[in-house]
Design an enzyme around this catalytic site. Structure first.
Site, PDB file in Angstrom:
ATOM      1  N   SER A 169       0.845  -1.189   0.000  1.00 44.55           N
ATOM      2  CA  SER A 169       0.000   0.000   0.000  1.00 44.55           C
ATOM      3  C   SER A 169       0.887   1.248   0.000  1.00 44.55           C
ATOM      4  O   SER A 169       1.728   1.394  -0.880  1.00 44.55           O
ATOM      5  CB  SER A 169      -0.948  -0.041   1.210  1.00 44.55           C
ATOM      6  OG  SER A 169      -1.966   0.914   1.097  1.00 44.55           O
ATOM      7  N   ARG A 239     -11.529   6.920   9.777  1.00 45.95           N
ATOM      8  CA  ARG A 239     -11.052   5.538   9.810  1.00 45.95           C
ATOM      9  C   ARG A 239     -12.131   4.564   9.331  1.00 45.95           C
ATOM     10  O   ARG A 239     -11.830   3.616   8.603  1.00 45.95           O
ATOM     11  CB  ARG A 239     -10.625   5.186  11.227  1.00 45.95           C
ATOM     12  CG  ARG A 239     -10.244   3.725  11.436  1.00 45.95           C
ATOM     13  CD  ARG A 239      -9.041   3.340  10.598  1.00 45.95           C
ATOM     14  NE  ARG A 239      -8.560   2.018  10.965  1.00 45.95           N
ATOM     15  CZ  ARG A 239      -7.553   1.395  10.372  1.00 45.95           C
ATOM     16  NH1 ARG A 239      -6.925   1.982   9.377  1.00 45.95           N
ATOM     17  NH2 ARG A 239      -7.163   0.190  10.766  1.00 45.95           N
ATOM     18  N   ASP A 335      -8.722  -6.655  -4.590  1.00 47.32           N
ATOM     19  CA  ASP A 335      -8.262  -5.354  -4.099  1.00 47.32           C
ATOM     20  C   ASP A 335      -8.736  -4.279  -5.074  1.00 47.32           C
ATOM     21  O   ASP A 335      -8.208  -4.142  -6.174  1.00 47.32           O
ATOM     22  CB  ASP A 335      -6.734  -5.357  -4.003  1.00 47.32           C
ATOM     23  CG  ASP A 335      -6.165  -4.056  -3.444  1.00 47.32           C
ATOM     24  OD1 ASP A 335      -6.942  -3.103  -3.222  1.00 47.32           O
ATOM     25  OD2 ASP A 335      -4.940  -4.005  -3.220  1.00 47.32           O
ATOM     26  N   HIS A 368      -8.000  -5.399  -0.190  1.00 46.83           N
ATOM     27  CA  HIS A 368      -6.691  -4.769  -0.040  1.00 46.83           C
ATOM     28  C   HIS A 368      -5.942  -5.292   1.182  1.00 46.83           C
ATOM     29  O   HIS A 368      -4.722  -5.429   1.157  1.00 46.83           O
ATOM     30  CB  HIS A 368      -6.879  -3.252   0.058  1.00 46.83           C
ATOM     31  CG  HIS A 368      -5.591  -2.485   0.154  1.00 46.83           C
ATOM     32  ND1 HIS A 368      -4.651  -2.498  -0.848  1.00 46.83           N
ATOM     33  CD2 HIS A 368      -5.093  -1.682   1.138  1.00 46.83           C
ATOM     34  CE1 HIS A 368      -3.624  -1.729  -0.499  1.00 46.83           C
ATOM     35  NE2 HIS A 368      -3.865  -1.232   0.697  1.00 46.83           N
ATOM     36  N   ASP A 369      -6.664  -5.594   2.241  1.00 54.62           N
ATOM     37  CA  ASP A 369      -6.032  -6.056   3.475  1.00 54.62           C
ATOM     38  C   ASP A 369      -5.382  -7.428   3.351  1.00 54.62           C
ATOM     39  O   ASP A 369      -4.744  -7.886   4.299  1.00 54.62           O
ATOM     40  CB  ASP A 369      -7.064  -6.101   4.610  1.00 54.62           C
ATOM     41  CG  ASP A 369      -7.037  -4.848   5.465  1.00 54.62           C
ATOM     42  OD1 ASP A 369      -6.182  -3.971   5.216  1.00 54.62           O
ATOM     43  OD2 ASP A 369      -7.865  -4.733   6.386  1.00 54.62           O
TER      44      ASP A 369
END
Length: 396
Positions: A169, A239, A335, A368-369
């Site tokens: 990232s 967040r 992602d 993405h994680d």
């Protein structure tokens, strides 16, 4: 208050590394005075400043086994040790450690908090040279600034060339910047789930988060620390919005679906009826305990400004022309924050530059994680790439 962790005020000296005194995780801070100012892309210099960092493993006698980890937006230097604020495992403890793909029995691993951060490296919650909290008086920083600061840290540690630079990232952006700016100092580079520039969609998501922070009455124009308050609600919302982008639709459905949270039926209110709502609220509330709101503004802005090709006349291949660095890029199928197309664009540029490059798109429903979670194929690729690099330079 400023979120500065438990890092020692003393730097880990190169001679200590050579004596093998870094075999256990070691936190340290190195301070650079007016004799070593940091030039900034925004103009001017930052002086004095400091970098907080964490090391794992032992630097070998040849100083040839050092790997630099570059963290993502919400990460910090605590990649593989218990976090001093949260008490939770490090953000990459699945990948980094004895016998793991980034093997600390074999490699000397360094991870520093980025410039603009809030865990000991100079950022908006730090004091300037006159003892005043920077707040928004800190110049806006870039990925390039972060990497130049890291290079100064690597110089301080007496390491001429890194075996590898690895990150996902925003960390992957730093990896690409390292490879472009210091090709002679990076033997191998592993940019993961990243891009050579931030997309308009990602900039838009960041702007939503920044506006949430700045709309919080407790933000106080960025001067909340001086006024003993904190924009916790705004940062929590930022967040929450960002966390949605780190997951895929399939992973959200698998984890939560439309299941209710600790109740038999709908309340017909605006309470957190659904599990996914409760989860996001928890993510937001936990984040504000370890992250500074102004740092969120600065770090997201650094990602927004990142456009590696722009520094080379708009031609990305020129950033890597003549490089001897080996590359391995990794993307994940679900992602949508940094889709596979972004990695392929970097691969095409590297091929055009004649670089040594491999690429893997990994099937995963984790979004993405995925690069932070247990993915066997990703682990195998990381181990294989670093093993090959180590063998080539003679690291046993």
């Amino acid at each position: 208050m400023a979120l500065i962790g438990t890092a020692s005020v003393e730097a880990l000296q190169p001679e200590a590394l050579a004596r093998g005194e870094a075999d256990r995780p070691h936190s340290a801070v190195v301070r650079f005075g007016p004799d070593k100012p940091l030039s900034l892309d925004a103009g001017g210099v930052l002086t004095p400043f400091q970098i907080a960092y964490q090391t794992y493993g032992t630097l070998n006698a040849a100083r040839s086994n050092a790997i630099l980890l570059c963290h993502a937006l919400s990460g910090d230097q605590h990649a593989a040790n218990v976090h001093p604020v949260t008490g939770k495992p490090g953000w990459w403890e699945t990948l980094v450690g004895p016998g793991k793909p980034i093997d600390t029995d074999r490699f000397f691993v360094i991870c520093s908090n980025v410039l603009g951060g809030c865990m000991g490296t100079t950022g908006p919650s730090s004091a300037d040279g006159k003892g005043k909290i920077y707040g928004l008086d800190l110049p806006v920083v870039t990925i390039g600034d972060m990497v130049r600061a890291q290079a100064m840290l690597i110089d301080h540690l007496g390491i001429e060339k890194l075996l590898a630079v690895v990150g996902g990232s925003m960390g992957g952006m730093q990896v690409l910047q390292w490879a472009a700016s210091y090709p002679d100092r990076v033997f191998a580079a592993m940019p993961i789930a990243t891009a050579a520039r931030h997309s308009a969609q990602n900039i838009a998501f960041h702007e939503v988060g920044r506006q949430a922070i700045m709309a919080d009455p407790d933000w106080r124009g960025g001067a909340y620390l001086a006024e003993s308050t904190s924009p916790r609600r705004g940062l929590a919302v930022a967040r929450m919005a960002a966390h949605i982008t780190y997951m895929s639709d399939s992973s959200l459905h698998r984890k939560f679906g439309r299941r209710l949270q600790d109740r038999e039926g709908r309340t017909f209110s605006f309470d957190a009826d659904f599990q996914v709502e409760s989860y996001l609220r928890h993510q937001g509330e936990a984040f504000v305990d370890r992250f500074d709101a102004n740092s969120y503004l600065y770090v997201t802005r650094a990602m927004d400004y990142f456009d590696l090709a722009a520094d080379y006349g708009g031609v990305l291949a020129k950033a890597f022309r003549g490089t001897a660095t080996r590359f391995c890029l990794v993307s994940f199928t679900t992602d949508w924050l940094f889709p596979t197309a972004d990695s392929r664009a970097v691969v095409h540029a590297l091929n055009a530059a004649g670089a040594s490059v491999s690429f893997a798109e990994i099937e995963s429903d984790k979004g993405h994680d995925a690069f932070l979670l247990e993915e066997p194929e990703f682990f195998a690729i990381t181990r294989g790439f670093l093993d090959a690099a180590a063998r080539t330079v003679g690291v046993p």
